[in-house]
Design a protein around this motif. Structure first.
Motif, PDB file in Angstrom:
ATOM      1  N   LEU A   1       0.855  -1.191   0.000  1.00  0.00           N
ATOM      2  CA  LEU A   1       0.000   0.000   0.000  1.00  0.00           C
ATOM      3  C   LEU A   1       0.884   1.231   0.000  1.00  0.00           C
ATOM      4  O   LEU A   1       1.993   1.198   0.526  1.00  0.00           O
ATOM      5  CB  LEU A   1      -0.890   0.036   1.246  1.00  0.00           C
ATOM      6  N   GLN A   2       0.377   2.318  -0.566  1.00  0.00           N
ATOM      7  CA  GLN A   2       1.130   3.562  -0.486  1.00  0.00           C
ATOM      8  C   GLN A   2       1.268   3.958   0.972  1.00  0.00           C
ATOM      9  O   GLN A   2       0.383   3.697   1.791  1.00  0.00           O
ATOM     10  CB  GLN A   2       0.432   4.658  -1.274  1.00  0.00           C
TER      11      GLN A   2
ATOM     12  N   ASN B   1       1.046   6.720   2.706  1.00  0.00           N
ATOM     13  CA  ASN B   1       0.018   7.537   3.349  1.00  0.00           C
ATOM     14  C   ASN B   1      -1.264   6.750   3.602  1.00  0.00           C
ATOM     15  O   ASN B   1      -1.982   7.029   4.553  1.00  0.00           O
ATOM     16  CB  ASN B   1      -0.267   8.807   2.548  1.00  0.00           C
ATOM     17  N   LYS B   2      -1.555   5.755   2.799  1.00  0.00           N
ATOM     18  CA  LYS B   2      -2.737   4.920   3.030  1.00  0.00           C
ATOM     19  C   LYS B   2      -2.500   3.924   4.164  1.00  0.00           C
ATOM     20  O   LYS B   2      -3.412   3.582   4.908  1.00  0.00           O
ATOM     21  CB  LYS B   2      -3.108   4.172   1.758  1.00  0.00           C
ATOM     22  N   TYR B   3      -1.263   3.435   4.294  1.00  0.00           N
ATOM     23  CA  TYR B   3      -0.964   2.443   5.335  1.00  0.00           C
ATOM     24  C   TYR B   3      -0.820   3.081   6.715  1.00  0.00           C
ATOM     25  O   TYR B   3      -1.410   2.606   7.679  1.00  0.00           O
ATOM     26  CB  TYR B   3       0.310   1.663   4.982  1.00  0.00           C
TER      27      TYR B   3
ATOM     28  N   ASN C   1      -1.587   6.315   7.731  1.00  0.00           N
ATOM     29  CA  ASN C   1      -2.741   7.158   8.088  1.00  0.00           C
ATOM     30  C   ASN C   1      -2.441   8.358   8.962  1.00  0.00           C
ATOM     31  O   ASN C   1      -3.357   9.033   9.395  1.00  0.00           O
ATOM     32  CB  ASN C   1      -3.847   6.345   8.774  1.00  0.00           C
TER      33      ASN C   1
ATOM     34  N   GLU D   1       4.494   9.263   8.999  1.00  0.00           N
ATOM     35  CA  GLU D   1       5.179   9.413   7.719  1.00  0.00           C
ATOM     36  C   GLU D   1       6.470  10.208   7.901  1.00  0.00           C
ATOM     37  O   GLU D   1       7.488   9.893   7.282  1.00  0.00           O
ATOM     38  CB  GLU D   1       4.281  10.114   6.705  1.00  0.00           C
TER      39      GLU D   1
END
Length: 79
Positions: free
Chosen positions: A31-32, A34-36, A38, A43
């Motif tokens: 998953l990207q 930012n999606k993983y 959250n 990040e």
């Protein structure tokens, strides 16, 4: 293609990281980032080592991480 593999650990999290030359793509468990993760703070934890050496936009990360919570996983990826 040249690449570097590394393993990072924090608390009960274990991250297997592959660094390759690229354009700054970040995949965590397919998953990207930012999606993983959250959360922007998590990040930032992952990105900080690459920003210090000015390689954020020149290195791609592909990560498989297991165990623990998201904060521990972000710390394991960072190591």
């Amino acid at each position: 293609m040249q690449y570097f593999d590394a393993i990072g650990r924090r608390k009960t999290s274990v991250a297997r990281v592959r660094l390759t030359p690229g354009t700054g793509k970040r995949l965590i468990n397919n998953l990207q980032m930012n999606k993983y993760l959250n959360r922007e703070t998590l990040e930032m934890i992952v990105e900080q080592p690459l920003q210090i050496v000015n390689l954020s936009d020149k290195i791609d990360l592909k990560v498989n991480v297991v165990g623990g919570g998201l904060a521990g996983q972000a710390g394991a990826i960072r190591h």
